[in-house]
Write an enzyme that holds these catalytic residues in place. Structure first.
Site, mmCIF file in Angstrom:
data_model
loop_
_atom_site.group_PDB
_atom_site.id
_atom_site.type_symbol
_atom_site.label_atom_id
_atom_site.label_comp_id
_atom_site.label_asym_id
_atom_site.label_seq_id
_atom_site.Cartn_x
_atom_site.Cartn_y
_atom_site.Cartn_z
ATOM 1 N N HIS A 214 39.460 4.503 16.606
ATOM 2 C CA HIS A 214 38.137 4.051 17.042
ATOM 3 C C HIS A 214 38.043 3.705 18.509
ATOM 4 O O HIS A 214 36.981 3.307 18.971
ATOM 5 C CB HIS A 214 37.700 2.816 16.250
ATOM 6 N N LYS B 185 23.806 -4.620 20.713
ATOM 7 C CA LYS B 185 25.191 -4.275 20.383
ATOM 8 C C LYS B 185 26.058 -5.442 20.820
ATOM 9 O O LYS B 185 25.557 -6.372 21.461
ATOM 10 C CB LYS B 185 25.631 -2.990 21.107
ATOM 11 N N ARG B 186 27.355 -5.397 20.482
ATOM 12 C CA ARG B 186 28.216 -6.471 20.958
ATOM 13 C C ARG B 186 28.178 -6.555 22.477
ATOM 14 O O ARG B 186 27.977 -5.551 23.173
ATOM 15 C CB ARG B 186 29.663 -6.236 20.482
ATOM 16 N N LYS C 69 30.048 -1.911 27.719
ATOM 17 C CA LYS C 69 28.714 -1.567 27.209
ATOM 18 C C LYS C 69 27.627 -1.823 28.266
ATOM 19 O O LYS C 69 26.478 -1.433 28.106
ATOM 20 C CB LYS C 69 28.416 -2.333 25.928
ATOM 21 N N THR D 257 27.000 3.868 17.019
ATOM 22 C CA THR D 257 26.156 4.220 15.877
ATOM 23 C C THR D 257 24.770 3.621 16.061
ATOM 24 O O THR D 257 23.805 4.100 15.473
ATOM 25 C CB THR D 257 26.755 3.713 14.544
ATOM 26 N N LYS E 163 20.899 5.008 14.919
ATOM 27 C CA LYS E 163 19.861 4.265 14.200
ATOM 28 C C LYS E 163 18.562 4.300 14.987
ATOM 29 O O LYS E 163 17.470 4.463 14.421
ATOM 30 C CB LYS E 163 20.272 2.795 14.024
HETATM 31 C C1 LIG Z 1 25.017 -0.569 14.235
HETATM 32 C C2 LIG Z 1 25.450 -1.940 14.528
HETATM 33 C C3 LIG Z 1 26.399 -2.172 15.533
HETATM 34 C C4 LIG Z 1 26.979 -1.058 16.384
HETATM 35 O O1 LIG Z 1 26.161 -0.851 17.504
HETATM 36 P P1 LIG Z 1 26.627 0.036 18.749
HETATM 37 O O2 LIG Z 1 25.401 0.150 19.570
HETATM 38 O O3 LIG Z 1 27.059 1.356 18.195
HETATM 39 O O4 LIG Z 1 27.714 -0.690 19.420
HETATM 40 C C5 LIG Z 1 26.774 -3.470 15.788
HETATM 41 N N1 LIG Z 1 26.254 -4.498 15.094
HETATM 42 C C6 LIG Z 1 25.338 -4.310 14.134
HETATM 43 C C7 LIG Z 1 24.791 -5.489 13.419
HETATM 44 C C8 LIG Z 1 24.904 -3.040 13.808
HETATM 45 O O5 LIG Z 1 23.998 -2.861 12.846
#
Ligand SMILES: *Cc1c(COP(=O)(O)O)cnc(C)c1O
Length: 809
Positions: free
Chosen positions: A353, A541-542, A547, A649, A653
């Site tokens: 990952h 995101k985190r 990022k 991911t 979404k």
């Molecule tokens: C999808 C998701 C992530 C991953 O987000 P990235 O933008 O791909 O880092 C992190 N936290 C939650 C709660 C998510 O639903």
């Protein structure tokens, strides 16, 4: 199930469980009654599915993951089961607000971010595709911390998600398994055979809690097995539980319970802590033992193992499955090394990952030797044989043995062990897999080219579209029919309507409604009034350096300066929305959060800005919050330093909900761009190759960008000139990281190109028809990123499992 039947059962459930009529019941009781109803139905299917798997003797896949970020299950279980509408109607009839009832369920936050959410999406797809695939995880008593914002700072509160009974789990005490830690190992000869006797170890009881995983429109039910650590009653064979022994027992009990007490809150970073290693072995040992027990019940020879079982490890965290399976096959079942090794390496598959060096797990030899003495010996032997293999069979790699070794410089390299001990190694997006093959894992790829493959991540469109965005789902149903729910690639049929003005206006209406709902939430929760007609630009995101939330903030500050200096400038109003948790010990990330909230406070209260700009930091980013934000998004910020985000991911979404991606050519952004075409994505910044080139040549000079770009200078100077706070040290770490540590993540380098892309976004948004066409095009191509597609690839190319359906009918 029709509404009358559902309503009658609901009423009955409330009566028998709580002795209440619907009008007396609380939201919580209503939620619990519904969960009990669902469980009754699911339990019989669950039992039947297991029987079918057993009697058909099918190959099973077990997905080992330290994290499963499930979120809530009531609504998706109801949807998958086809009961969602009758349930909502029933609740309304009895004067409940369904949304409030469902909110009674705590998010199961047993994960940090993308990696844990991926595991949850995979479970949904496995069940919905009738594939025999199950999750193995830890039942942490505390999930990822709850983030509370206090004066703009993140404060972490424990996430006691089990405060109320968890309605979806079933404890299976009879399936408890012993896990052994520490002690000593003594080689001995028994019947002329070398054996290893393990003694003086500490016993821990692993108790499974099973959660049924309900697929969409199928009676098939898979299992997520979460292990909880308990003390054994008589760990030291005390004769009396008195005096010293009693305190000794309490200490033991406490230390055992700690094993499944909390989830480590670090994402993309490695914690070299003993407790974390204990957690990993606890998961692995309980999981592998229970799988073997189940397999042996079928009376098949152990040689059949790889034909009946695949174990997928989600990142290196469960890599100890390799030495654990070796131990069980040799020490418990009496196989010799060679056969045990053959069976193990044909059973285990590894997903990588990350290539971030700070996230690559390396355990000190000493720690492993003490905690897992038998495994240490096995790992040593694996390493020895591996190095010999290189020496004799791959002379071209001889000079790289030290870099490839599993044990070197006092450390055990888990990624190396995972690659050596498995039959499959996969990356999670094309670019990421190429980087593994060409750079980070190049010598391993040279040695085992056939093991490597790509499996681009995916998301379940059932949660992230059907459930999270019901209005868009109905619009799609009306426009292209419902087939996309089971065949997400059918979304491509939306392409015929992207230029259709009535479809566009419906799409606009849906987006507006979702934005208006999010605006009320923002106002209610944070007291900020946002303009529903503004561009909702979303960065969720985190929080992590790579990022680059910082790049986003710098652009916001730049706009702020621009609008203040040019009050009559013609601009499209924007709302910048952030959601992000920072690891509690990640100081830089916490400074960035404070910077976002500080900038938000300043801009939102500046009368000169009025409604042109609003900045919102939403507290406690989680699955349930993501479900609120994503349907209301216009712009999806995916702006990681190229090469650093393995896949992402969140990007998938958001596109699925019609947001346009503003992204670097990183991770799955590249594939999103290829799918939608360059007109339907906003790309900017350095490429991965350019980043590698800079890193090698050391030619990057962040300060040059500061010196030559007045916009950057204005923004960066503000960090330390007390224009935000009296306290001039608050943001000095950020300042130093950029100008003195040479900006590791190339924020200054990509600033100009990011600003330009943002200008193009603003221009494009002004032409609503063009914007809506792009938005619809993104939705049309999003089916490709459904985890159904990803899971079919894993099933066919790695696991070799096939659909088999239990059906009541
Ligand atoms: C999808 C998701 C992530 C991953 O987000 P990235 O933008 O791909 O880092 C992190 N936290 C939650 C709660 C998510 O639903």
């Amino acid at each position: 199930m029709n509404k009358e039947t559902f309503a009658a059962q609901f009423q009955e459930e409330l009566l028998t469980t709580f002795s209440k009529q619907p009008d007396e019941a609380t939201n919580k009781e209503a939620f619990q009654a519904i969960a009990l109803l669902v469980n009754k139905e699911v339990n019989s299917n669950w039992q039947q599915t297991k029987q079918v798997h057993l009697s058909n003797d099918e190959k099973q896949m077990y997905y080992f993951s330290m994290e499963f970020l499930l979120g809530r299950l009531s609504e998706t279980n109801l949807l998958n089961h086809g009961w969602y509408d009758v349930c909502c109607e029933t609740l309304k009839e009895y004067d409940f607000n369904p949304a409030e009832v469902f909110q009674e369920e705590a998010d199961a936050g047993l994960g940090n971010g993308g990696l844990g959410r991926l595991a949850a999406c995979f479970l949904d797809s496995l069940a919905s595709l009738n594939l025999p695939g199950h999750g193995i995880g830890i039942r942490y008593k505390y999930g990822l911390f709850q983030q509370k914002m206090v004066n703009g700072y993140q404060v972490e509160l424990p996430d006691y998600w089990l405060k109320d009974d968890y309605m979806w789990e079933t404890k299976r005490s009879e399936k408890a398994i012993e896990v052994h830690f520490g002690g000593h190992v003594k080689p001995a000869y028994v019947d002329n055979k070398l054996v290893f006797e393990h003694y003086d170890y500490e016993k821990v009881l692993a108790v499974p809690y099973d959660v049924p995983i309900v697929g969409y429109a199928t009676d098939n039910v898979n299992t997520l097995r979460l292990w909880s650590a308990e003390s054994t009653n008589n760990p030291f064979h005390f004769n009396s539980v008195q005096g010293k022994d009693y305190y000794h027992y309490l200490d033991y009990k406490r230390s055992v319970e700690k094993i499944s007490e909390f989830l480590y809150p670090d994402d993309s970073s490695y914690e070299g802590k003993l407790l974390r290693l204990k957690q990993q072995y606890f998961l692995v040992s309980a999981g592998v033992q229970s799988i073997l027990n189940q397999f042996l019940k079928s009376n098949q020879p152990l040689n059949e193992l790889p034909n009946k079982i695949s174990i997928q490890i989600n990142d290196t965290h469960p890599t100890l499955v390799i030495p654990e399976l070796m131990r069980l096959l040799m020490d418990v079942h009496g196989l010799g090394w060679d056969l045990a090794w053959e069976l193990t390496t044909k059973t285990v598959a590894y997903t990588n990952h990350t290539t971030l060096s700070e996230a690559l797990e390396k355990w000190p030899e000493e720690m492993v030797r003490k905690l897992l003495p038998r495994h240490y010996l096995i790992i040593e032997e694996i390493n020895e044989r591996f190095c010999q293999d290189i020496w004799f069979n791959h002379p071209e790699l001889r000079d790289q043995i030290a870099d490839m070794a599993i044990i070197s410089y006092g450390q055990i390299h888990m990624a190396h062990l995972a690659m050596v001990g498995s039959f499959s190694v996969n990356g999670v997006a094309k670019l990421h897999t190429d980087i593994l093959k060409d750079r980070v894992m190049k010598p391993f790829y040279t040695m085992y080219p056939e093991r490597f493959s790509n499996k681009t991540n995916g998301i379940t469109h059932r949660r992230w579209l059907l459930h999270a965005n019901p209005e868009l789902a109905s619009l799609l149903n009306e426009t292209i029919g419902k087939s996309w729910i089971q065949e997400p690639k059918e979304l491509i049929n939306v392409l015929k309507y992207v230029g259709d003005s009535s479809f566009q206006s419906e799409l606009a209406r849906v987006k507006k409604k979702n934005k208006s709902r999010l605006a009320s939430y923002i106002n209610h929760k944070h007291g900020i009034l946002v303009d529903e007609n503004s561009i909702f630009d979303v960065h969720i995101k985190r929080l992590h350096g790579y990022k680059r939330q910082l790049l986003n903030v710098f652009h916001i500050l730049h706009l702020y300066h621009l609008y203040r200096e040019n009050p009559s400038m013609n601009c499209t109003p924007r709302t910048f929305i952030f959601g992000a948790k920072a690891a509690p010990s990640y100081h830089f990330a916490k400074h960035v959060i404070k910077l976002i909230t500080t900038v938000a406070d300043k801009i939102n209260h500046d009368p000169a800005i009025k409604d042109k700009l609003k900045v919102v930091f939403l507290e406690n980013y989680s699955v349930s919050l993501a479900e609120k934000i994503i349907p209301a998004s216009d712009v999806s910020e995916q702006i990681s330093t190229a090469s650093k985000e393995a896949s992402g991911t969140g990007n998938m979404k958001l596109m699925m909900n019609g947001a346009l991606t503003l992204g670097t050519q990183d991770g799955a952004n590249v594939e999103i761009g290829a799918a939608v075409g360059s007109d339907n994505i906003f790309t900017f910044g350095l490429t991965a190759d350019e980043v590698f080139e800079y890193q090698q040549s050391e030619k990057y000079k962040a300060r040059d960008y500061y010196n030559s770009d007045f916009r950057l200078r204005n923004v960066i100077d503000q960090l330390i000139n007390q224009s935000f706070t009296q306290d001039d040290v608050e943001f000095k770490d950020i300042y130093y990281s950029l100008l003195f540590n040479n900006d590791e993540y190339f924020v200054l380098r990509d600033f100009d190109s990011y600003v330009e892309a943002q200008q193009l976004i603003e221009q494009t948004y002004r032409d609503q028809s063009s914007w809506l066409k792009k938005s619809a095009t993104n939705i049309a191509h999003s089916g490709k990123f459904s985890s159904d597609h990803t899971i079919m690839e894993y099933a066919n190319e790695i696991w070799n499992i096939s659909s088999s359906q239990y059906s009541k009918a």
